[in-house]
Design an enzyme around this catalytic site. Structure first.
Site, PDB file in Angstrom:
ATOM      1  N   GLY A 138       0.800  -1.215   0.000  1.00 25.86           N
ATOM      2  CA  GLY A 138       0.000   0.000   0.000  1.00 25.86           C
ATOM      3  C   GLY A 138       0.827   1.258   0.000  1.00 25.86           C
ATOM      4  CD  GLU A 182      -0.373   5.768   4.494  1.00 26.89           C
ATOM      5  OE1 GLU A 182      -0.432   7.017   4.349  1.00 26.89           O
ATOM      6  OE2 GLU A 182       0.691   5.152   4.462  1.00 26.89           O
ATOM      7  CG  MET A 244       1.535   5.310  10.225  1.00 25.41           C
ATOM      8  SD  MET A 244       0.509   5.234   8.741  1.00 25.41           S
ATOM      9  CE  MET A 244       1.258   6.505   7.741  1.00 25.41           C
ATOM     10  CE1 TYR A 246       4.626   8.640   9.565  1.00 21.93           C
ATOM     11  CE2 TYR A 246       5.811   7.610  11.376  1.00 21.93           C
ATOM     12  CZ  TYR A 246       5.169   7.517  10.151  1.00 21.93           C
ATOM     13  OH  TYR A 246       5.051   6.304   9.528  1.00 21.93           O
TER      14      TYR A 246
END
Length: 533
Positions: A138, A182, A244, A246
């Site tokens: 992905g 995502e 994730m 960040y």
């Protein structure tokens, strides 16, 4: 994961993927580094640190397209610091939009039809026999369509994917699969949440007899978590949950801020912090020891719109591209430490350090920050840390602290290096073998055309532009330039010649070829009128 996170989520925009004056750095930088390490040893009790069975994971994402970067930024699979990593994830394979099965992202780079980088990646076991080598599926760009929603919505699609991916992983010899969609239900239907849960549960059941790992990179944003994840069920099915944590801020916003603060600064949105994401995933039912904390090895930069350089100052847009990665709004750590040596001013803010020079501002994680985050991981009983991505640490040691100073500091803080600087083997006796973006991915499609008959076998060319002798220049009229060349008839296509063969490439969907950077990029950065033919 092609590092796009809450910033893109909150603004829904197409955002991309101790420094001081040089005399200070040259004179006391090394002393400061050993002082920090001394603090870590003191905290862990000195001597050989005690390893946390589940808390010392270091999950290293390898962004394979870094192979195509130029000069000192070029990064090959041999540069991966596998001695420090417990897991390495090859980013990325993609989902075929027609068959809804996994397929290589860049057949020229990845497979035996070209440079065979999958095989080179799997040979990292020779340097660290204990490492787990996973294939990532992905990424931000590959998630920008409805194909993942279509996959998870139908049982027969999920079953076909599962059977195919089992064969793919076992044929190559990967240790597992990392899912990087995502994000479920982000731009898709609300049914994605249930579909994603069923997908991971079915993959878990299929992987268990083969002792394959199943992991996933997941959002740290509250609204995406609520819409996209049945947290308790997903966490139960996964071996590791890669947060994730960040890209909470970036140049898609008009105010500067550190993009991965451990705790929010005074007055800042408390939800845009690492600690909030960890606490929220645990509140929703994720076990602490399955959560793996994401740490960025890059900074997010802005161009200031006024004289104010403090956190929250107004900005007019992305920061200038760095000299090596050449990516507006993003600076790799090796560019940041070189900026320090060039005299950029460092300020240690409440939510992390930042650098300024003129109208340029960049927030990032330095050595002290990543050590603090590693200590947080141990204090919270989390599973370890995840690094996006290893190609952006100072892997050549150009700034004087040795190669990979951020990764080495994390390894030290998690007890994976003893007091003699030696990496300690990990005790996996209780572990089940059964997981952003700064840069868009590089080419995914390759075709080959033979321009005349030849009895001599021609090997695939190196993916890096080079300057062969005049006798290597092909007479084919397509080959007007040496190295990779734009296709005058298409924004998305480019090619390269080798002997009597023309290798045609196509950028990932939605990206254009940018000749000046010899790479694929977003259309606003690579408009057709700027292509060099």
């Amino acid at each position: 994961m092609e590092s796009k996170q809450q910033g893109c989520e909150s603004g829904d925009s197409d955002c991309n993927g101790g420094l001081s004056d040089m005399p200070w750095w040259r004179s006391v930088g090394v002393w400061w580094w050993w002082m920090v390490v001394g603090v870590v040893v003191a905290v862990t009790g000195g001597g050989d640190p005690v390893l946390a069975r589940d808390g010392d994971k270091i999950v290293c994402y390898y962004a394979s397209w870094a192979h195509y970067r130029q000069g000192a930024a070029r990064y090959t699979v041999q540069d991966v610091p596998v001695e420090h990593c417990t897991h390495v994830i090859y980013a990325f394979a993609v989902l075929d939009a027609a068959t809804l099965t996994l397929t290589p992202h860049d057949s020229h780079l990845d497979t035996a039809a070209g440079l065979d980088n999958y095989r080179a990646f799997l040979q990292l076991r020779r340097r660290n026999p204990q490492v787990k080598l996973l294939l990532g599926l992905g990424g931000w760009t590959d998630s920008r369509s409805d194909k993942y929603s279509r996959l998870v919505s139908q049982p027969h699609h999920r079953n076909a994917f599962t059977q195919h991916v089992l064969d793919f992983l076992t044929t190559y010899g990967f240790d597992g699969l990392d899912l990087d969609w995502e994000f479920p239900a982000h731009h898709g239907p609300s049914e994605d949440k249930e579909g994603f849960k069923k997908w991971v549960e079915e993959l878990r059941a299929a992987f268990r007899p083969h002792r394959l790992l199943l992991t996933a990179a997941v959002s740290a944003g509250k609204s995406i978590i609520d819409r996209g994840y049945d947290v308790a069920a997903v966490a139960k099915a996964l071996d590791q949950v890669h947060l994730m944590t960040y890209d909470m801020h970036g140049s898609w916003e008009s105010r500067v801020a550190n993009h991965a603060p451990l705790f929010p600064a005074n007055g800042a949105n408390p939800e845009l912090s690492v600690d909030f994401a960890v606490q929220y995933w645990m509140k929703k039912g994720a076990p602490a020891d399955k959560l793996v904390l994401g740490i960025p090895l890059y900074g997010r930069s802005w161009t200031l719109s006024g004289s104010d350089t403090s956190v929250g100052a107004a900005a007019s847009g992305a920061g200038n591209p760095g000299p090596l990665m050449k990516s507006a709004g993003t600076l790799a750590y090796y560019e940041l430490c070189q900026a320090q040596q060039a005299g950029w001013k460092k300020v240690s803010g409440a939510d992390g350090p930042y650098l300024t020079s003129g109208d340029q501002w960049v927030g990032y994680d330095d050595v002290a920050t990543v050590i603090r985050k590693a200590q947080y991981v141990r204090g919270k009983g989390l599973g370890g840390v995840m690094l996006w991505d290893v190609t952006m640490d100072d892997f050549r040691g150009s700034c004087g602290d040795g190669p990979n100073p951020l990764i080495a500091a994390i390894s030290q803080a998690l007890g994976r290096i003893n007091n003699h600087g030696t990496v300690r083997p990990r005790d996996d006796s209780t572990s089940q073998r059964s997981t952003p973006r700064p840069q868009p991915p590089r080419p995914i499609t390759t075709t080959t055309t033979t321009t005349h008959t030849s009895t001599t076998q021609t090997h695939l060319p190196s993916p890096m532009p080079h300057h062969p002798g005049s006798n290597s220049v092909n007479s084919n009229p397509e080959c007007r330039r040496k190295g990779y060349t734009a296709d005058a008839k298409s924004c998305e296509h480019f090619f390269r010649c080798a002997g009597d063969r023309v290798f045609h490439f196509k950028c990932p969907e939605g990206l254009h070829w940018l000749q000046s950077r010899v790479s694929c990029d977003w259309p606003d950065a690579a408009p057709c009128k700027n292509l060099l033919y």
